[in-house]
Design an enzyme around this catalytic site. Sequence first.
Site, short mmCIF file in Angstrom:
data_model
loop_
_atom_site.label_atom_id
_atom_site.label_comp_id
_atom_site.label_asym_id
_atom_site.label_seq_id
_atom_site.Cartn_x
_atom_site.Cartn_y
_atom_site.Cartn_z
N GLU A 1 10.98 -11.43 -18.68
CA GLU A 1 10.49 -10.60 -19.79
C GLU A 1 11.56 -10.47 -20.87
O GLU A 1 12.74 -10.37 -20.54
CB GLU A 1 10.10 -9.22 -19.24
CG GLU A 1 8.93 -9.32 -18.28
CD GLU A 1 8.63 -8.00 -17.57
OE1 GLU A 1 9.27 -6.98 -17.89
OE2 GLU A 1 7.77 -8.01 -16.69
N HIS B 1 4.21 -5.44 -19.90
CA HIS B 1 4.85 -4.47 -18.99
C HIS B 1 4.63 -3.04 -19.49
O HIS B 1 5.59 -2.33 -19.83
CB HIS B 1 6.34 -4.77 -18.84
CG HIS B 1 6.95 -4.14 -17.62
ND1 HIS B 1 7.99 -4.70 -16.93
CD2 HIS B 1 6.66 -2.98 -16.96
CE1 HIS B 1 8.33 -3.92 -15.91
NE2 HIS B 1 7.52 -2.87 -15.91
N ARG C 1 4.72 -4.65 5.14
CA ARG C 1 5.51 -5.07 6.31
C ARG C 1 5.17 -4.20 7.51
O ARG C 1 5.15 -4.65 8.64
CB ARG C 1 7.00 -4.99 5.98
CG ARG C 1 7.46 -6.05 5.00
CD ARG C 1 8.82 -5.75 4.48
NE ARG C 1 8.88 -4.43 3.85
CZ ARG C 1 9.95 -3.89 3.31
NH1 ARG C 1 11.09 -4.55 3.32
NH2 ARG C 1 9.90 -2.68 2.77
N ARG D 1 6.33 -6.66 -10.19
CA ARG D 1 7.45 -7.28 -10.90
C ARG D 1 7.16 -8.77 -11.00
O ARG D 1 6.58 -9.35 -10.06
CB ARG D 1 8.77 -7.09 -10.13
CG ARG D 1 9.36 -5.69 -10.20
CD ARG D 1 9.97 -5.41 -11.57
NE ARG D 1 10.58 -4.09 -11.67
CZ ARG D 1 9.97 -2.98 -12.07
NH1 ARG D 1 8.70 -3.01 -12.43
NH2 ARG D 1 10.61 -1.84 -12.16
N ILE E 1 1.50 3.67 -5.41
CA ILE E 1 0.59 3.10 -6.42
C ILE E 1 -0.52 2.29 -5.76
O ILE E 1 -1.69 2.40 -6.15
CB ILE E 1 1.38 2.24 -7.44
CG1 ILE E 1 2.47 3.10 -8.12
CG2 ILE E 1 0.45 1.65 -8.48
CD1 ILE E 1 3.46 2.31 -8.99
N ASP F 1 0.75 -7.92 -15.95
CA ASP F 1 1.51 -6.96 -16.77
C ASP F 1 3.00 -7.25 -16.72
O ASP F 1 3.77 -6.73 -17.52
CB ASP F 1 1.25 -5.54 -16.25
CG ASP F 1 1.91 -4.46 -17.11
OD1 ASP F 1 1.71 -4.50 -18.35
OD2 ASP F 1 2.64 -3.60 -16.57
N LEU G 1 0.85 -1.21 0.00
CA LEU G 1 0.00 0.00 0.00
C LEU G 1 0.88 1.25 0.00
O LEU G 1 0.84 2.06 0.92
CB LEU G 1 -0.95 -0.01 1.21
CG LEU G 1 -2.11 0.97 1.15
CD1 LEU G 1 -3.14 0.55 0.09
CD2 LEU G 1 -2.80 1.08 2.51
P1 NAP Z 1 6.26 2.45 -2.90
O1 NAP Z 1 5.50 3.72 -2.71
O2 NAP Z 1 7.63 2.34 -2.37
O3 NAP Z 1 5.34 1.26 -2.32
C1 NAP Z 1 5.81 -0.03 -2.12
C2 NAP Z 1 4.87 -0.73 -1.13
O4 NAP Z 1 5.25 -2.10 -1.05
C3 NAP Z 1 4.94 -0.16 0.28
O5 NAP Z 1 3.63 -0.07 0.81
C4 NAP Z 1 5.73 -1.21 1.06
O6 NAP Z 1 5.34 -1.20 2.42
C5 NAP Z 1 5.29 -2.47 0.32
N1 NAP Z 1 6.21 -3.59 0.50
C6 NAP Z 1 7.56 -3.61 0.31
N2 NAP Z 1 8.05 -4.83 0.59
C7 NAP Z 1 7.00 -5.58 0.98
C8 NAP Z 1 6.86 -6.93 1.42
N3 NAP Z 1 7.92 -7.75 1.53
N4 NAP Z 1 5.62 -7.38 1.75
C9 NAP Z 1 4.55 -6.57 1.65
N5 NAP Z 1 4.61 -5.28 1.24
C10 NAP Z 1 5.82 -4.80 0.91
O7 NAP Z 1 6.38 2.11 -4.44
P2 NAP Z 1 5.37 2.46 -5.65
O8 NAP Z 1 5.71 3.77 -6.24
O9 NAP Z 1 3.96 2.23 -5.17
O10 NAP Z 1 5.83 1.34 -6.71
C11 NAP Z 1 5.75 -0.03 -6.36
C12 NAP Z 1 6.39 -0.91 -7.41
O11 NAP Z 1 5.56 -1.01 -8.56
C13 NAP Z 1 7.72 -0.44 -8.01
O12 NAP Z 1 8.80 -0.70 -7.15
C14 NAP Z 1 7.79 -1.24 -9.29
O13 NAP Z 1 8.43 -2.49 -9.07
C15 NAP Z 1 6.32 -1.49 -9.64
N6 NAP Z 1 5.94 -0.76 -10.87
C16 NAP Z 1 5.56 -1.46 -11.98
C17 NAP Z 1 5.19 -0.77 -13.12
C18 NAP Z 1 4.75 -1.49 -14.36
O14 NAP Z 1 4.97 -0.97 -15.44
N7 NAP Z 1 4.09 -2.63 -14.25
C19 NAP Z 1 5.25 0.62 -13.15
C20 NAP Z 1 5.64 1.29 -12.01
C21 NAP Z 1 5.97 0.59 -10.86
P3 NAP Z 1 6.34 -1.71 3.58
O15 NAP Z 1 7.67 -1.07 3.31
O16 NAP Z 1 5.68 -1.25 4.85
O17 NAP Z 1 6.37 -3.18 3.47
C1 8YV Z 2 8.60 1.16 -16.80
C2 8YV Z 2 8.38 0.30 -14.37
O1 8YV Z 2 7.99 0.41 -17.80
O2 8YV Z 2 8.62 2.33 -13.21
C3 8YV Z 2 8.80 1.13 -13.20
O3 8YV Z 2 9.31 0.54 -12.24
O4 8YV Z 2 8.44 -0.89 -14.33
C4 8YV Z 2 7.79 0.96 -15.58
O5 8YV Z 2 7.28 2.21 -15.28
C5 8YV Z 2 10.04 0.95 -16.78
O6 8YV Z 2 10.71 1.55 -15.73
C6 8YV Z 2 10.67 1.37 -18.09
O7 8YV Z 2 11.96 1.00 -18.09
#
Ligand code: NAP
Ligand code: 8YV
Length: 319
Positions: free
Chosen positions: A259, A277, A173, A230, A153, A254, A150
């Site tokens: 990948e 992705h 956590r 991821r 995103i 996604d 939480l």
């Molecule tokens: P964020 O604000 O740092 O949020 C991460 C959340 O994950 C926090 O609530 C954290 O809470 C929780 N977390 C971390 N480790 C955990 C665990 N072991 N068990 C349960 N919860 C855990 O990051 P964000 O900006 O929301 O982005 C999150 C992730 O989305 C990125 O790191 C990236 O990998 C992914 N993403 C994917 C795409 C895509 O294109 N599909 C795009 C953007 C981002 P605690 O620290 O309290 O555990």
């Molecule tokens: C992108 C992502 O596709 O922000 C991230 O962590 O996985 C995605 O937004 C990626 O970073 C592009 O390289």
Amino acid sequence: MSKLDVLVMPKVHPLYVAALKAVHTVHEYNPADTAALVGVAPRIVGLAAGGESVVPGALISQLPQLKVLSVFGVGYDGIDVPTAIARGIPVTHTPDVLTDDVADLAMGLTLSVARNIPQADQHVRTGQWPQGPMRLGRKVSGSRMGIVGLGRIGSAIAKRAQAFGMSVAYTTRTERPGSGFAYYPTATALAAHVDFLVVITPGGQGTKHLINADVLKALGPQGYLINVARGSVVDEAALVQALSDGSIAGAGLDVFADEPNVPQALWGMPNVVLTPHMASATHQTRQAMADLAFANMQAGLSGQPLLTPVPECKAQMGL
Ligand code: NAP
Ligand code: 8YV
């Protein structure tokens, strides 16, 4: 600022690379031809990477003048941040600017898999409609969403889920009592209480296979898994098995373990929606990410305060 030498990892987004090329000398890193780096390595001051890039400590160590590592993406699980910090090199990323898009796609996958939208599109396009109706879908409004992670995103997904009249629960956590949502200490406990389990944690060792066979079993035959985090966070083999034997109802994915290779077993499954992705892949957000990644690079190269250093660098380097 005069023209500087910047190294760009493979597949970094063209908008970011174009911005760098406009003002710097850009060298493209080729992992298959590391000898090509030897001549330029002593001049490299900036390293540009993407969210999926793998930047090992060995590469960082090869760049004696490196001043900053700027990632186009919020995730940076492939970057050896401890090695960078040990060398005094800050790592930056692109949080917030992509939050809405990723949350939108999480809802899009939820609706797509529950309401069979891609299959319905095919039903019409392939002339099957006159032969009879589609199978029924699963109602989304008013159902129960569980969010694994939480953060920025995850919270944006929760907001969207609430607009659909869904109840929201989560696991992290560290509990977030101010969120107003029900907290479960483990993904398994959360999965047992929801209809849609959305995964949006960082990747890396800390979350590897957090979603395993036990979590999927707890989600159950009526439950759906949505992964926009991821591929490494989900045990993909266990997921394929759970989808094949009906242990869960379906999945919207996604991200994948290897990948751009997606297990062929998933390709033909009617209860799965697959996207490449692309959660942050809109014109608007890609431009915002490129602008922020470039601004971080320029700040790092000119000794100005960084806009968005990663949390470890903030904590350990006092940024
Ligand atoms: P964020 O604000 O740092 O949020 C991460 C959340 O994950 C926090 O609530 C954290 O809470 C929780 N977390 C971390 N480790 C955990 C665990 N072991 N068990 C349960 N919860 C855990 O990051 P964000 O900006 O929301 O982005 C999150 C992730 O989305 C990125 O790191 C990236 O990998 C992914 N993403 C994917 C795409 C895509 O294109 N599909 C795009 C953007 C981002 P605690 O620290 O309290 O555990
Ligand atoms: C992108 C992502 O596709 O922000 C991230 O962590 O996985 C995605 O937004 C990626 O970073 C592009 O390289």
